[in-house]
Design a protein around this motif. Sequence first.
Motif, PDB file in Angstrom:
ATOM      1  N   PHE A 196       0.836  -1.201   0.000  1.00 36.70           N
ATOM      2  CA  PHE A 196       0.000   0.000   0.000  1.00 36.70           C
ATOM      3  C   PHE A 196       0.872   1.252   0.000  1.00 36.70           C
ATOM      4  CE2 PHE A 196      -2.839  -3.207   1.596  1.00 36.70           C
ATOM      5  CZ  PHE A 196      -4.102  -2.806   1.209  1.00 36.70           C
ATOM      6  N   SER A 197       0.426   2.277  -0.709  1.00 32.00           N
ATOM      7  CA  SER A 197       1.036   3.601  -0.616  1.00 32.00           C
ATOM      8  C   SER A 197      -0.085   4.635  -0.665  1.00 32.00           C
ATOM      9  CB  SER A 197       2.047   3.836  -1.740  1.00 32.00           C
ATOM     10  OG  SER A 197       1.442   3.668  -3.003  1.00 32.00           O
ATOM     11  N   LYS A 198       0.202   5.835  -0.227  1.00 27.97           N
ATOM     12  CA  LYS A 198      -0.842   6.854  -0.108  1.00 27.97           C
ATOM     13  C   LYS A 198      -0.274   8.250  -0.281  1.00 27.97           C
ATOM     14  CE  LYS A 198      -0.206   6.737   4.907  1.00 27.97           C
ATOM     15  NZ  LYS A 198       0.903   7.688   4.902  1.00 27.97           N
ATOM     16  N   VAL A 199      -1.160   9.184  -0.573  1.00 30.04           N
ATOM     17  CA  VAL A 199      -0.864  10.605  -0.463  1.00 30.04           C
ATOM     18  C   VAL A 199      -2.026  11.242   0.289  1.00 30.04           C
ATOM     19  CG1 VAL A 199       0.643  10.938  -2.458  1.00 30.04           C
ATOM     20  CG2 VAL A 199      -1.833  10.995  -2.764  1.00 30.04           C
ATOM     21  N   GLU A 200      -1.751  12.301   1.002  1.00 27.03           N
ATOM     22  CA  GLU A 200      -2.789  13.004   1.740  1.00 27.03           C
ATOM     23  C   GLU A 200      -2.674  14.495   1.494  1.00 27.03           C
ATOM     24  OE1 GLU A 200      -0.430  12.551   5.906  1.00 27.03           O
ATOM     25  OE2 GLU A 200      -2.366  13.574   6.039  1.00 27.03           O
ATOM     26  N   GLN A 201      -3.756  15.200   1.821  1.00 25.47           N
ATOM     27  CA  GLN A 201      -3.831  16.654   1.713  1.00 25.47           C
ATOM     28  C   GLN A 201      -3.418  17.133   0.318  1.00 25.47           C
ATOM     29  OE1 GLN A 201      -1.567  18.112   5.132  1.00 25.47           O
ATOM     30  NE2 GLN A 201      -3.393  17.998   6.406  1.00 25.47           N
ATOM     31  N   VAL A 202      -4.042  16.568  -0.674  1.00 33.14           N
ATOM     32  CA  VAL A 202      -3.788  16.932  -2.060  1.00 33.14           C
ATOM     33  C   VAL A 202      -4.799  18.003  -2.482  1.00 33.14           C
ATOM     34  CG1 VAL A 202      -3.615  16.066  -4.429  1.00 33.14           C
ATOM     35  CG2 VAL A 202      -2.979  14.593  -2.501  1.00 33.14           C
ATOM     36  N   THR A 203      -4.331  19.043  -3.139  1.00 29.86           N
ATOM     37  CA  THR A 203      -5.227  20.104  -3.587  1.00 29.86           C
ATOM     38  C   THR A 203      -6.028  19.626  -4.800  1.00 29.86           C
ATOM     39  OG1 THR A 203      -3.589  21.051  -5.095  1.00 29.86           O
ATOM     40  CG2 THR A 203      -3.592  21.859  -2.824  1.00 29.86           C
ATOM     41  N   THR A 204      -7.152  20.280  -5.021  1.00 34.03           N
ATOM     42  CA  THR A 204      -8.026  19.900  -6.134  1.00 34.03           C
ATOM     43  C   THR A 204      -7.282  19.903  -7.462  1.00 34.03           C
ATOM     44  OG1 THR A 204      -9.927  20.845  -4.958  1.00 34.03           O
ATOM     45  CG2 THR A 204     -10.179  20.461  -7.320  1.00 34.03           C
ATOM     46  N   ALA A 205      -6.444  20.888  -7.674  1.00 35.80           N
ATOM     47  CA  ALA A 205      -5.711  21.009  -8.933  1.00 35.80           C
ATOM     48  C   ALA A 205      -4.749  19.858  -9.166  1.00 35.80           C
ATOM     49  CB  ALA A 205      -4.943  22.328  -8.961  1.00 35.80           C
ATOM     50  N   ASP A 206      -4.385  19.128  -8.101  1.00 33.61           N
ATOM     51  CA  ASP A 206      -3.399  18.057  -8.217  1.00 33.61           C
ATOM     52  C   ASP A 206      -3.999  16.658  -8.143  1.00 33.61           C
ATOM     53  OD1 ASP A 206      -1.038  19.674  -8.457  1.00 33.61           O
ATOM     54  OD2 ASP A 206      -1.237  20.147  -6.327  1.00 33.61           O
ATOM     55  N   TYR A 207      -5.336  16.544  -8.054  1.00 34.85           N
ATOM     56  CA  TYR A 207      -5.951  15.224  -7.984  1.00 34.85           C
ATOM     57  C   TYR A 207      -5.544  14.361  -9.181  1.00 34.85           C
ATOM     58  CZ  TYR A 207      -9.296  16.962  -4.448  1.00 34.85           C
ATOM     59  OH  TYR A 207      -9.878  17.490  -3.332  1.00 34.85           O
ATOM     60  N   GLU A 208      -5.695  14.918 -10.373  1.00 35.31           N
ATOM     61  CA  GLU A 208      -5.436  14.137 -11.579  1.00 35.31           C
ATOM     62  C   GLU A 208      -3.983  13.679 -11.635  1.00 35.31           C
ATOM     63  OE1 GLU A 208      -5.749  14.562 -16.445  1.00 35.31           O
ATOM     64  OE2 GLU A 208      -6.861  15.959 -15.157  1.00 35.31           O
ATOM     65  N   GLN A 209      -3.056  14.562 -11.321  1.00 38.86           N
ATOM     66  CA  GLN A 209      -1.644  14.199 -11.358  1.00 38.86           C
ATOM     67  C   GLN A 209      -1.343  13.082 -10.365  1.00 38.86           C
ATOM     68  OE1 GLN A 209       1.058  17.355 -10.372  1.00 38.86           O
ATOM     69  NE2 GLN A 209       2.880  16.187 -10.920  1.00 38.86           N
ATOM     70  N   ALA A 210      -1.894  13.182  -9.173  1.00 43.68           N
ATOM     71  CA  ALA A 210      -1.662  12.153  -8.163  1.00 43.68           C
ATOM     72  C   ALA A 210      -2.218  10.809  -8.611  1.00 43.68           C
ATOM     73  CB  ALA A 210      -2.290  12.576  -6.839  1.00 43.68           C
ATOM     74  N   LEU A 211      -3.404  10.822  -9.208  1.00 39.61           N
ATOM     75  CA  LEU A 211      -4.019   9.582  -9.664  1.00 39.61           C
ATOM     76  C   LEU A 211      -3.234   8.960 -10.818  1.00 39.61           C
ATOM     77  CD1 LEU A 211      -7.746  10.726  -9.466  1.00 39.61           C
ATOM     78  CD2 LEU A 211      -6.690   8.946  -8.058  1.00 39.61           C
ATOM     79  N   VAL A 212      -2.721   9.800 -11.701  1.00 39.20           N
ATOM     80  CA  VAL A 212      -1.906   9.292 -12.812  1.00 39.20           C
ATOM     81  C   VAL A 212      -0.636   8.636 -12.279  1.00 39.20           C
ATOM     82  CG1 VAL A 212      -0.469   9.976 -14.773  1.00 39.20           C
ATOM     83  CG2 VAL A 212      -2.808  10.835 -14.583  1.00 39.20           C
ATOM     84  N   ARG A 213       0.006   9.271 -11.313  1.00 37.73           N
ATOM     85  CA  ARG A 213       1.219   8.702 -10.726  1.00 37.73           C
ATOM     86  C   ARG A 213       0.938   7.337 -10.119  1.00 37.73           C
ATOM     87  NH1 ARG A 213       5.944  11.313 -12.281  1.00 37.73           N
ATOM     88  NH2 ARG A 213       5.654  13.568 -12.143  1.00 37.73           N
ATOM     89  N   PHE A 214      -0.179   7.225  -9.414  1.00 35.81           N
ATOM     90  CA  PHE A 214      -0.551   5.927  -8.860  1.00 35.81           C
ATOM     91  C   PHE A 214      -0.818   4.912  -9.973  1.00 35.81           C
ATOM     92  CE2 PHE A 214      -2.067   7.636  -4.555  1.00 35.81           C
ATOM     93  CZ  PHE A 214      -1.067   6.974  -3.862  1.00 35.81           C
ATOM     94  N   ALA A 215      -1.566   5.341 -10.993  1.00 38.05           N
ATOM     95  CA  ALA A 215      -1.984   4.421 -12.045  1.00 38.05           C
ATOM     96  C   ALA A 215      -0.808   3.831 -12.814  1.00 38.05           C
ATOM     97  CB  ALA A 215      -2.933   5.127 -13.011  1.00 38.05           C
ATOM     98  N   THR A 216       0.295   4.555 -12.896  1.00 38.02           N
ATOM     99  CA  THR A 216       1.448   4.057 -13.637  1.00 38.02           C
ATOM    100  C   THR A 216       2.188   2.930 -12.904  1.00 38.02           C
ATOM    101  OG1 THR A 216       2.863   5.789 -12.696  1.00 38.02           O
ATOM    102  CG2 THR A 216       1.810   6.255 -14.823  1.00 38.02           C
ATOM    103  N   GLY A 217       1.896   2.743 -11.625  1.00 38.57           N
ATOM    104  CA  GLY A 217       2.620   1.703 -10.890  1.00 38.57           C
ATOM    105  C   GLY A 217       1.775   0.893  -9.947  1.00 38.57           C
TER     106      GLY A 217
END
Length: 348
Positions: free
Chosen positions: A89-110
């Motif tokens: 498991f890995s996680k990120v917290e306190q992500v701003t609305t503008a960065d949701y997509e980027q965070a999800l893409v980073r997760f999706a690649t791995g």
Amino acid sequence: MPQFRPLVRTRTRPRTRSRSLNRALACAAAFGGLVALTGCGGSPSASTADSTFKVGVLFPGSLSDDGFMESAYRGYQRAAKKHDGTIAFSKVEQVTTADYEQALVRFATGSDLVISLGGQTDAAVRKVAARFPDVKFAEIGGPADAEPLDNLALYDPQQAEAAYLSGAASALLSKKGTVAFVGGAELPAIVNAAKNFADGAKAADPGVKVLAPQYVGDFNDAAKAKQSALADFGAGADVLGQILNLGHKGLAQAAAQSDGSLIGGPIAHPCSSDAAYAGYVETDIGAEIEYAADHLAADTWKAESVHFGLTFEEPHNDIVLCGNPASATTKKLDGLKAKIAAGEIRTR
């Protein structure tokens, strides 16, 4: 028929590497530049890099918000412990609305499975899921009437059920005959919860007055939440329902100043911890992370719409009233809970 429990509980007031290094490497590989932005990290029991599956979880808010995110994080920790050695498991917290997509893409690649928390992530997770058709996605707490995608499961904690019970309890506990609801943001799930708060209040007491719902615009802004609560108390309400995270502390402050009270949740605390709380609605958001992880590990995961709460085989909504409520109050709430569990009352 789900298992039914009595409603009202009352309370008086590679393995040669170190585990930490594996977590750091996994985090860095998954997020790159986002590490500094969001503070990525695995759970204390995160598995090593040779685990069979990888799961990434986006927590837009704080893991210690005493609300939706913290309730979810508790389930994350349970799932990480249960599947240690099978799922990393890995996680990120306190992500701003503008960065949701980027965070999800980073997760999706791995990752094999990506989980997003909160209806505020709905647009971003749908967009990213469409870009990564071979990756599994799950959204917790999105619009209750939304449709899953081929690779996107939707898990509904049914906060509206909790709000219905909160409204009923508020009406039954009100001495002034006026109650109100404060939500963190005007999202579809929260608007639906506000509606069900009013429906629950009217079901418990047809004569109760329910003020128009207020939406703070931020689940964690205690100062703004306090102002909303003071306005409701000033308009005659004496019991408030809410869906807030850290913002509920502002409601408690307003209640103490106005001789009012509120229904807390989704995490219940000992009633003696704060006299402003007349009770708590409990919703186990983390149970949905466990559900997704269990099915991933068993290779039975599918893109489905699952409604948890009282209609699930293991109910995850409940209510706690503080002090010594009248037997008529507990009987009324028990009856409403039974009707929800039986499908006679629908909140979505």
